[in-house]
Design a protein around this motif. Structure first.
Motif, PDB file in Angstrom:
ATOM      1  N   VAL A  54       0.881  -1.347   0.084  1.00 54.88           N
ATOM      2  CA  VAL A  54       0.032   0.055   0.012  1.00 54.88           C
ATOM      3  C   VAL A  54       0.848   1.212  -0.088  1.00 54.88           C
ATOM      4  CG1 VAL A  54      -1.872   1.354   1.107  1.00 54.88           C
ATOM      5  CG2 VAL A  54      -1.861  -1.046   1.205  1.00 54.88           C
ATOM      6  N   ILE A  55       0.840   1.970  -0.959  1.00 56.44           N
ATOM      7  CA  ILE A  55       1.512   3.317  -1.094  1.00 56.44           C
ATOM      8  C   ILE A  55       0.713   4.605  -0.746  1.00 56.44           C
ATOM      9  CG2 ILE A  55       3.083   4.747  -2.750  1.00 56.44           C
ATOM     10  CD1 ILE A  55       3.393   2.330  -4.418  1.00 56.44           C
ATOM     11  N   LEU A  56       0.975   5.189   0.342  1.00 55.91           N
ATOM     12  CA  LEU A  56       0.081   6.400   0.761  1.00 55.91           C
ATOM     13  C   LEU A  56       0.875   7.541   0.066  1.00 55.91           C
ATOM     14  CD1 LEU A  56       0.150   5.017   4.448  1.00 55.91           C
ATOM     15  CD2 LEU A  56      -1.683   4.697   2.560  1.00 55.91           C
ATOM     16  N   ASP A  57      -0.119   8.343  -0.559  1.00 57.50           N
ATOM     17  CA  ASP A  57       0.179   9.742  -1.057  1.00 57.50           C
ATOM     18  C   ASP A  57       0.061  10.694  -0.096  1.00 57.50           C
ATOM     19  OD1 ASP A  57       0.494  11.877  -2.449  1.00 57.50           O
ATOM     20  OD2 ASP A  57      -0.743  11.494  -4.262  1.00 57.50           O
ATOM     21  N   LEU A  58       1.121  11.261   0.474  1.00 59.49           N
ATOM     22  CA  LEU A  58       0.971  12.071   1.680  1.00 59.49           C
ATOM     23  C   LEU A  58       0.498  13.279   1.329  1.00 59.49           C
ATOM     24  CD1 LEU A  58       4.288  11.369   3.623  1.00 59.49           C
ATOM     25  CD2 LEU A  58       1.988  10.034   3.506  1.00 59.49           C
ATOM     26  N   ASP A  59       0.532  13.801  -0.259  1.00 60.24           N
ATOM     27  CA  ASP A  59       0.054  15.056  -0.361  1.00 60.24           C
ATOM     28  C   ASP A  59      -1.576  15.042  -0.449  1.00 60.24           C
ATOM     29  OD1 ASP A  59       2.263  16.230  -1.147  1.00 60.24           O
ATOM     30  OD2 ASP A  59       2.140  15.816  -3.214  1.00 60.24           O
ATOM     31  N   HIS A  60      -2.358  13.812  -0.182  1.00 58.02           N
ATOM     32  CA  HIS A  60      -3.710  13.774  -0.242  1.00 58.02           C
ATOM     33  C   HIS A  60      -4.497  13.020   0.862  1.00 58.02           C
ATOM     34  CE1 HIS A  60      -3.940  15.507  -4.173  1.00 58.02           C
ATOM     35  NE2 HIS A  60      -3.094  14.844  -4.608  1.00 58.02           N
ATOM     36  N   LEU A  61      -3.595  12.684   1.906  1.00 57.47           N
ATOM     37  CA  LEU A  61      -3.962  11.952   3.014  1.00 57.47           C
ATOM     38  C   LEU A  61      -3.798  12.773   4.436  1.00 57.47           C
ATOM     39  CD1 LEU A  61      -2.401   8.309   2.427  1.00 57.47           C
ATOM     40  CD2 LEU A  61      -4.869   8.903   2.701  1.00 57.47           C
ATOM     41  N   SER A  62      -4.744  12.650   5.335  1.00 61.33           N
ATOM     42  CA  SER A  62      -4.561  13.305   6.558  1.00 61.33           C
ATOM     43  C   SER A  62      -3.919  12.296   7.504  1.00 61.33           C
ATOM     44  CB  SER A  62      -5.956  13.560   7.200  1.00 61.33           C
ATOM     45  OG  SER A  62      -6.605  12.543   7.460  1.00 61.33           O
ATOM     46  N   GLU A  63      -3.404  12.997   8.697  1.00 68.63           N
ATOM     47  CA  GLU A  63      -2.965  12.004   9.576  1.00 68.63           C
ATOM     48  C   GLU A  63      -3.615  10.948  10.036  1.00 68.63           C
ATOM     49  OE1 GLU A  63       0.017  12.742  13.625  1.00 68.63           O
ATOM     50  OE2 GLU A  63      -1.295  14.417  12.958  1.00 68.63           O
ATOM     51  N   ALA A  64      -5.084  11.206  10.204  1.00 66.81           N
ATOM     52  CA  ALA A  64      -5.911  10.351  10.579  1.00 66.81           C
ATOM     53  C   ALA A  64      -6.027   9.085   9.691  1.00 66.81           C
ATOM     54  CB  ALA A  64      -7.152  10.998  10.736  1.00 66.81           C
TER      55      ALA A  64
ATOM     56  N   ILE B  98       0.793  -7.359   4.496  1.00 69.00           N
ATOM     57  CA  ILE B  98       0.674  -5.909   4.081  1.00 69.00           C
ATOM     58  C   ILE B  98       1.884  -5.183   4.417  1.00 69.00           C
ATOM     59  CG2 ILE B  98      -0.782  -3.976   4.457  1.00 69.00           C
ATOM     60  CD1 ILE B  98      -2.986  -5.705   5.237  1.00 69.00           C
ATOM     61  N   SER B  99       2.292  -4.262   3.547  1.00 65.41           N
ATOM     62  CA  SER B  99       3.414  -3.416   3.416  1.00 65.41           C
ATOM     63  C   SER B  99       3.101  -2.165   3.278  1.00 65.41           C
ATOM     64  CB  SER B  99       4.734  -3.857   2.722  1.00 65.41           C
ATOM     65  OG  SER B  99       5.226  -5.156   2.962  1.00 65.41           O
ATOM     66  N   LEU B 100       3.501  -1.068   3.868  1.00 66.50           N
ATOM     67  CA  LEU B 100       3.220   0.295   3.892  1.00 66.50           C
ATOM     68  C   LEU B 100       4.311   1.176   3.382  1.00 66.50           C
ATOM     69  CD1 LEU B 100       0.970   1.107   7.004  1.00 66.50           C
ATOM     70  CD2 LEU B 100       0.185   0.067   4.705  1.00 66.50           C
ATOM     71  N   ALA B 101       4.048   1.780   2.405  1.00 65.43           N
ATOM     72  CA  ALA B 101       5.075   2.889   1.982  1.00 65.43           C
ATOM     73  C   ALA B 101       4.588   4.212   1.864  1.00 65.43           C
ATOM     74  CB  ALA B 101       5.709   2.324   0.545  1.00 65.43           C
ATOM     75  N   ALA B 102       5.398   5.136   1.814  1.00 69.10           N
ATOM     76  CA  ALA B 102       4.898   6.623   1.782  1.00 69.10           C
ATOM     77  C   ALA B 102       5.480   7.292   0.525  1.00 69.10           C
ATOM     78  CB  ALA B 102       5.292   7.377   3.150  1.00 69.10           C
TER      79      ALA B 102
ATOM     80  N   GLU C  26      10.128  -2.519  -6.613  1.00 69.00           N
ATOM     81  CA  GLU C  26      10.597  -4.028  -7.014  1.00 69.00           C
ATOM     82  C   GLU C  26      11.407  -4.590  -5.673  1.00 69.00           C
ATOM     83  OE1 GLU C  26       9.812  -5.933  -9.057  1.00 69.00           O
ATOM     84  OE2 GLU C  26       9.325  -4.738 -10.975  1.00 69.00           O
ATOM     85  N   ALA C  27      12.270  -3.582  -4.998  1.00 67.64           N
ATOM     86  CA  ALA C  27      12.806  -4.010  -3.783  1.00 67.64           C
ATOM     87  C   ALA C  27      11.848  -4.197  -2.822  1.00 67.64           C
ATOM     88  CB  ALA C  27      13.470  -2.861  -3.344  1.00 67.64           C
ATOM     89  N   LEU C  28      10.748  -3.622  -2.743  1.00 70.40           N
ATOM     90  CA  LEU C  28       9.571  -3.883  -1.455  1.00 70.40           C
ATOM     91  C   LEU C  28       8.786  -5.179  -1.985  1.00 70.40           C
ATOM     92  CD1 LEU C  28       8.298  -0.159  -1.277  1.00 70.40           C
ATOM     93  CD2 LEU C  28       9.489  -1.523   0.698  1.00 70.40           C
ATOM     94  N   ARG C  29       8.798  -5.364  -3.169  1.00 71.51           N
ATOM     95  CA  ARG C  29       7.997  -6.573  -3.567  1.00 71.51           C
ATOM     96  C   ARG C  29       8.774  -7.820  -3.487  1.00 71.51           C
ATOM     97  NH1 ARG C  29       6.302  -7.318  -9.974  1.00 71.51           N
ATOM     98  NH2 ARG C  29       5.347  -9.244  -9.772  1.00 71.51           N
ATOM     99  N   SER C  30      10.062  -7.860  -3.250  1.00 72.98           N
ATOM    100  CA  SER C  30      11.167  -8.759  -2.905  1.00 72.98           C
ATOM    101  C   SER C  30      11.500  -8.974  -1.406  1.00 72.98           C
ATOM    102  CB  SER C  30      12.654  -8.550  -3.412  1.00 72.98           C
ATOM    103  OG  SER C  30      13.076  -7.464  -2.956  1.00 72.98           O
TER     104      SER C  30
END
Length: 223
Positions: free
Chosen positions: A52-62, A77-81, A117-121
């Protein structure tokens, strides 16, 4: 992670610009990228590995905390910003979120694809300087664990720990066999002692000052 049943989610504002970006990613990765609006929370099937890639330009802290809660305790589940401003911003994020990847605003699409690709591995995607700063933060946390935590009592530490699980006041009261009024009084004292104004700020303070860095930080660092 393996290539089997691997999903890439981008949580962002869905508009013409983000659609173009997603198309570019898909061409480079030769893999589908599924977009979700910032308020959407899809079911996360345990039979699939999900980045899950979180776009910080459009996401609130909540919003980000909701995704962290959804990912807590789930190895698949892996998270990335994405759109992180700079390394200082990255350190701030990592003190409150268990992120496996950091993508800066000035990263090229090629570099982002390399990171995915690195996260995928199963590797981390973070710069070595960022990893060094996080190790220093961990060392400070370990030192602080031997000192009084801003004057918090053992009961207050228990409550702030339960707060971090997302428990409500009534659930905390039931767990500790006290009244809800007592919990509210403890929360008032906690907020005053650690100089925060709400539950979310208290949770972030606890992650920075009381809790250890998540185990996923032990993975291989970004090169």
């Amino acid at each position: 992670m393996t290539s089997m049943d691997f999903q890439i989610y981008l949580v962002t504002a869905i508009n013409p610009q983000s659609k173009l970006f997603i198309e570019h990613l898909q061409q480079q990765l030769n893999h589908e990228v599924i977009a979700f609006n910032t308020e959407d929370m899809p079911a996360l099937d345990e039979g699939e590995l999900v980045l899950v890639i979180l776009d910080l330009d459009h996401l609130s802290e909540a919003n980000m905390q909701q995704w962290q809660t959804a990912a807590d305790g789930k190895e698949h589940i892996s998270l990335a910003a994405f759109n992180v401003r700079d390394e200082g911003h990255a350190v701030e994020l990592l003190s409150s979120l268990n992120l496996q990847g950091i993508f800066y605003r000035n990263d090229s699409v090629d570099l982002i694809c390399k990171g995915i690709e690195a996260l995928r591995s199963g590797s981390l995607w973070m710069s070595r300087t960022l990893m060094s700063r996080m190790i220093q933060l961990l060392r400070r946390q370990q030192m602080n664990s031997y000192r009084p935590a801003c004057g918090l009592t053992q009961r207050e530490l228990e409550i702030i720990g339960l707060l971090g699980t997302g428990a409500t006041n009534s659930e905390i009261a039931e767990k500790l066999f006290v009244s809800e009024h007592t919990v509210k009084s403890h929360l008032y004292n906690i907020f005053r002692k650690i100089k925060v104004h709400n539950r979310l700020q208290a949770m972030n303070w606890a992650r920075r000052n009381l809790f250890s860095v998540p185990p996923s930080y032990k993975r291989e660092a970004r090169h």
